[in-house]
Design an enzyme around this catalytic site. Structure first.
Site, short mmCIF file in Angstrom:
data_model
loop_
_atom_site.label_atom_id
_atom_site.label_comp_id
_atom_site.label_asym_id
_atom_site.label_seq_id
_atom_site.Cartn_x
_atom_site.Cartn_y
_atom_site.Cartn_z
N LYS A 71 32.27 26.84 28.50
CA LYS A 71 31.91 25.58 27.86
C LYS A 71 31.60 24.48 28.87
O LYS A 71 30.59 23.78 28.74
CB LYS A 71 33.05 25.15 26.94
N THR A 73 30.79 24.92 32.01
CA THR A 73 29.59 25.37 32.73
C THR A 73 28.34 25.01 31.94
O THR A 73 27.35 24.52 32.50
CB THR A 73 29.65 26.89 32.97
N ARG A 94 36.28 16.15 31.32
CA ARG A 94 37.69 15.92 31.65
C ARG A 94 38.02 16.29 33.10
O ARG A 94 37.31 17.06 33.72
CB ARG A 94 38.58 16.76 30.72
N LYS A 105 43.60 29.36 35.37
CA LYS A 105 42.19 28.96 35.44
C LYS A 105 41.61 29.05 36.84
O LYS A 105 40.47 29.44 37.03
CB LYS A 105 42.02 27.53 34.90
N ALA A 273 43.82 20.13 24.83
CA ALA A 273 43.14 20.17 23.53
C ALA A 273 43.94 20.89 22.47
O ALA A 273 43.70 20.70 21.29
CB ALA A 273 41.78 20.84 23.69
N PHE A 301 38.57 23.66 24.18
CA PHE A 301 38.75 24.89 23.40
C PHE A 301 37.68 25.00 22.31
O PHE A 301 36.59 24.49 22.44
CB PHE A 301 40.17 24.99 22.85
N PHE A 381 25.52 36.52 29.97
CA PHE A 381 26.16 37.21 31.08
C PHE A 381 25.34 38.44 31.45
O PHE A 381 24.58 38.96 30.61
CB PHE A 381 27.60 37.59 30.71
N TRP A 409 24.72 29.42 34.50
CA TRP A 409 25.65 29.94 35.51
C TRP A 409 24.89 30.59 36.65
O TRP A 409 25.20 30.36 37.83
CB TRP A 409 26.61 30.95 34.86
#
Length: 556
Positions: A71, A73, A94, A105, A273, A301, A381, A409
């Site tokens: 998200k 990215t 954020r 993460k 979140a 999220f 992906f 990405w």
């Protein structure tokens, strides 16, 4: 492909004064934190007041899985892509918390060729905002115990203190503690505990405040507990909101950085979140909207958590009207929602993908309830097959929703041009009819049940005796007519993390309801939600290192 940190360290950054100049800010508007980071002075917003507001695009996602959705990215890549096609886009996101960065993460600044930089600084201490929030939080915690020790003039009942301590690290051993041990000189022994700092009400307050004095006022309204007579006690009663505000005088100023492609990005605030409202600060969003033509922001999220709170809480408090929503989905996550194990996600599985589409469909339905036009972003992906991509496209078209492929990405802004064009098409040709899901003055139960049934798809809500007693207390104390902030697992639309897809035939269980009087909402605790996470068996901290030249590795 190179790792995220390698890509970030090889990037050519512009000095932050150049980035500021791109959006009409002067060097005198900034407080520099080295060459590549700056805070923007709050009084600049007054100067910009005559500027028209930009279009506001919210990026949210399907229900997250261990496979990941990308998200942030997508948010960063979309901002870069919009600038590539000639728009003046500004990003607002954020700040990462050190707990998840050192935990699971490993970083939260985007990924691949869609990152904000300087990546190491942003993921570590940045400009010290979260530390300042932690210190302000713990000042109030210390003041509570000191007041009791020094005679307890306010008649505080130590067994009814609701304000815990905070630290910005995943540390499960601190969830439940005892303080004041060691004799009378150390205070009154009582049970206590720690929150992770980003779950602090002070983080929520800072992110919802429009200026320094509003911040001070909101801090003073924090309810820390109750007297022996059942009356609420606030930070104002303890006379520390002024000192707390002084500690936050710089933290409230939004931080300006840049992306790999030198797109301006505000990174400020970071409430969880699944516990708090999960959005960057109102200040960062408002600066972005005065300095660009399109603001791209995100919520945490899935749309059942982040987007719902962005619409019902942040937009309500900040008087925002989102113009479009980007809903991020991945083939691999949809296959997981269709029952595929994580180890088998590289294999084409159209049947599982089609079954998992129900999760995406539910989130589309939910966003539509707020009247905001939607674009589904398929975050591609390498293992996604053409047949799988085509199936998602076709399903979205059948649902009448805009859809675009995103390859940010791997290709940065260039890989997001299809998505950027789709977003611009929506902004130019579809009118947002934004509306709240509920009236904030409705009864507490009605607000909770509206979210549970309309957004989660639950059959109803079951309340514990504790929650029912708290509802009665808050209604008596005058706290009923404020929004509700649902604390729920991010792993399912329901409150059971094991239920994937779009579950049905379930009820939401409300364990307790906590008052965030300063932030201005009630936190409704459902299911197994933790306000202090723990580190995983193999934390990301084991991979993070630094060499003799100060070069950091292992962040991702």
């Amino acid at each position: 492909m190179k790792s995220d940190i390698q890509i970030a360290q090889e990037a050519t950054m512009k000095e932050i004064t150049e980035i500021a100049e791109q959006i009409g800010l002067k060097e005198d508007d900034l407080e520099l934190y080295g060459k590549y980071k700056a805070k923007v002075k709050l009084d600049v917003l007054k100067r910009l007041s005559d500027n028209s507001d930009s279009k506001l695009v919210l990026v949210t996602a399907i229900t997250p899985t261990p496979a990941g959705e990308g998200k942030t990215t997508t948010t960063v890549g979309l901002g870069q892509a919009l600038n590539r096609i000639g728009k003046n886009a500004v990003i607002a996101i954020r700040e990462p918390s050190l707990g998840p960065t050192m935990g699971i993460k490993g970083g939260a600044a985007g990924g691949g060729y869609a990152q904000v930089i300087p990546m190491e600084d942003i993921n570590l201490h940045f400009t010290g905002d979260i530390h300042a929030i932690g210190i302000a939080h713990n000042l109030l915690a210390a003041a509570i115990d000191n007041h009791i020790k020094q005679g307890n003039e306010l008649n505080i009942d130590p067994t009814q203190i609701t304000f815990k301590r905070a630290v910005d690290m995943n540390d499960r051993a601190l969830r439940n503690t005892v303080v004041g041990l060691g004799g009378t000189k150390n205070g009154y022994p009582r049970e206590d505990g720690f929150l992770i700092t980003v779950a602090s009400e002070i983080m929520a307050i800072l992110c919802l405040a429009n200026d320094l004095m509003e911040l001070k006022d909101k801090l003073g309204k924090i309810v820390i507990g109750y007297t022996y007579d059942g009356e609420s006690v606030t930070a104002h009663d303890l006379k520390v909101e002024g000192a707390m505000t002084a500690l936050l005088k710089d933290a409230i100023k939004p931080n300006l950085v840049q992306t790999l492609e030198n797109t301006p990005a505000f990174i400020h605030g970071g409430p969880f979140a699944n516990i708090a409202h999960g959005c960057n600060s109102v200040m960062a969003t408002k600066f972005s909207m005065k300095l660009g033509d399109i603001t791209v922001t995100e919520a945490g999220f899935g749309a059942d958590l982040g987007a719902e709170k962005f619409y019902n809480i942040k937009s309500r408090f900040a008087d925002l009207e989102p113009d479009a929503t980007v809903l991020v989905a991945t083939i691999r996550a949809l296959k997981m929602h269709g029952g595929v194990a994580k180890d088998n996600l590289k294999e084409e599985n159209l049947a599982a993908l089609e079954e998992g589409m129900e999760n995406l469909e539910k989130h589309i339905e939910n966003v539509n309830k707020f009247g905001v036009p939607t674009v589904v972003a398929i975050n591609r992906f390498p293992d996604d097959s053409e047949a799988e991509l085509e199936l998602v496209r076709r399903k979205c078209e059948e649902l009448g929703v805009n859809v675009a492929l995103s390859e940010v990405w791997a290709n940065g802004g260039e890989g997001g041009e299809e998505l950027a064009n789709a977003v611009v098409d929506v902004l130019e040709n579809e009118e947002s009819k934004f509306k709240f899901l509920y009236d904030e003055k409705a009864p507490i139960k009605e607000k909770i049940e509206t979210i549970a049934t309309e957004i989660y798809g639950a059959d109803g809500v079951d309340y514990s005796d504790t929650a029912l007693a708290q509802i009665k207390k808050y209604e008596k104390q005058g706290y009923a007519e404020i929004p509700v902030c649902m604390a729920k697992t991010q792993s399912s639309i329901s409150d059971n993390p094991n239920l994937k897809g779009s579950p049905s035939g379930f009820r939401i269980s409300v364990k307790e309801i906590n008052l965030s009087a300063g932030a201005g909402f009630l936190v409704v605790m459902t299911g197994p939600v933790l306000t202090m996470p723990g580190l995983p068996k193999r934390p990301s901290a084991e991979d993070i290192d630094i060499d003799a030249d100060g070069k950091i590795s292992g962040l991702f």
